[in-house]
Design a protein around this motif. Sequence first.
Motif, short mmCIF file in Angstrom:
data_model
loop_
_atom_site.label_atom_id
_atom_site.label_comp_id
_atom_site.label_asym_id
_atom_site.label_seq_id
_atom_site.Cartn_x
_atom_site.Cartn_y
_atom_site.Cartn_z
N ASP A 1 0.84 -1.20 0.00
CA ASP A 1 0.00 0.00 0.00
C ASP A 1 0.87 1.25 0.00
N HIS B 1 0.76 2.65 -7.97
CA HIS B 1 -0.69 2.50 -7.96
C HIS B 1 -1.33 3.41 -9.01
N ASN C 1 -7.08 5.67 -9.89
CA ASN C 1 -8.40 5.15 -9.52
C ASN C 1 -8.31 4.15 -8.38
N LYS C 2 -7.26 3.34 -8.38
CA LYS C 2 -7.06 2.37 -7.30
C LYS C 2 -6.84 3.09 -5.98
N LYS D 1 -10.30 4.36 -4.94
CA LYS D 1 -11.25 3.30 -4.62
C LYS D 1 -10.91 2.61 -3.30
N LYS D 2 -9.63 2.33 -3.06
CA LYS D 2 -9.23 1.60 -1.86
C LYS D 2 -8.76 2.52 -0.74
N LYS D 3 -8.86 3.84 -0.97
CA LYS D 3 -8.49 4.84 0.04
C LYS D 3 -7.09 4.56 0.60
N LEU D 4 -6.15 4.31 -0.32
CA LEU D 4 -4.81 3.89 0.08
C LEU D 4 -4.05 4.99 0.81
N LYS E 1 -4.80 5.15 4.36
CA LYS E 1 -4.25 4.04 5.14
C LYS E 1 -2.81 4.29 5.59
#
Length: 388
Positions: free
Chosen positions: A218, A337, A340-341, A344-347, A350
Amino acid sequence: MSTTCTTTAHHALSSHVLFCNSKRTATTTTTTTSRRRLRAMTSCPSSSPKGVDNAASSTDLPPLPNLAELADTARIKITKEEISDWEPKINAIVGWFGQLNDIDIEKEWERLGKLQLSQEELEREMRLRLKSTIDEGGIEFDREELLNKAKNFDKGYFRTPRIMGSSSSSSDSESSSSTSTSSSERSAADDDAGSAVEQLKASAAAGTSGPAQALNDDLLGFNLVVGEIVSCEQHPDPESSKLLVSRVDCGEPEPRSVCSGIAAHYANPQDLVGKKVVIVGNLKARNMKGVQSHGMCLCASNEDKSKIEVVEAPENSSPGERLTFSGFIGDKMPDIHGENKVVKKKLWDKVKDGFNSNAEGNVNWFGSDLIGVNGSVKAPSLKSCRVG
C-alpha cells in the motif's frame, strides 16, 4: 399520431404476422435472429430483405392484413398517409419471415459446434493462440511467475473471502457457529486496527515516529517523486487566500500544477521557487476553486499547525526521481498505484498517518527514512513532528 398508438399498432400487426406463421412447420420465427432482424427492419423501414420482393412474398405467405380494419379492431385511428407509410414496412417484415423459414437449423448448430468444445479443448486452443501471438513478436510473459505473484493463488485456484459464515453444505449449527466466530474475529481485528490508529495518532502528536512497522505494498506503490518548484503564486480566487499554486517540474514533459494550503506560512511565494520538494504524484487530480491540482506537496507541521513548511528532497536530487525507504529490500520498487485504485481503496488514508520527522529532521514512515540516491528527505526546521 401519438408514440403510444404507433407502438400499439406495431404490436398488433406483429401479433397478426406471428399468428399466421404459427401454422407453418418451421419454428425459427421465434429465434433471436428473427427478433434482431425484425428490430432492424422496424428501425430502417426503407430497406427490403435481399432477394425478396413484396409481390413474390405475398404468394407463399399469408395475405397481408388490411391496416384500416386492423386499426379499427385495435381502436386506433390512423390516417391514409400513415397507412401508406406502414404498408411497405409490413411487407418487408413478412418478407423477412419468409427468409427465416428457409434457414436450416441443423446446419447452423453444426456451424456453431465449436461452442460446445470441452474445457480441455478450449484451453488447448487458447494456448495455441497465445503461442502464435508470442511467436509473432507479441506479448511475452512467464505464466508460472505471474501466478506465483498473484495474491491468494493456491493450487490452481484464487482464494476469495467468504460471503457467508460457512459453505452451503454445512449444517445450520455449523453455519451459525462459523458466522459467530467470523464476526468475533472481525470485531477483534477492528479493535486492533482502531487501537493501532489511535496509537499512531498519539505518537504523531507527540512528535515521535511510533513503533516500527514493516513496509507494505500500500505504501510502496505511491509515487513519491522529487519535484522542483519553477513558479509559485497566490490562488487567483480571492476566497482561496490560503492556497498557493505552484508549477512543479517532476521530470515530465510539462510542469504540474499543485495547490497547497500554506499561503499563511510563506508571505512571499517566490521564496519557494527553486526548492526541490516531495510530490505525491499518483493522487487523482482535484479541482481547487477552478485550478486543477495534480498531486500533493509533502509538508511538516507542528502540533497546533501554527507552523508549516515544505519538506525538502536531498541535495542534488533530480526532478522526477522516485524516492524509496531505508527499510526497503528488493531490486526495484513495486509498480505505481493507478489513481483510480488509490481513490477506490483509500490507500493514502491508510498510510498517511505514518509519516513523521524524527529528532534529526529526517522524514520517515514508522522509522524507515524516506530517501533518494543522494540521502534523506528532511524537514528544514521542524523536528519530531507530523508530516503529510
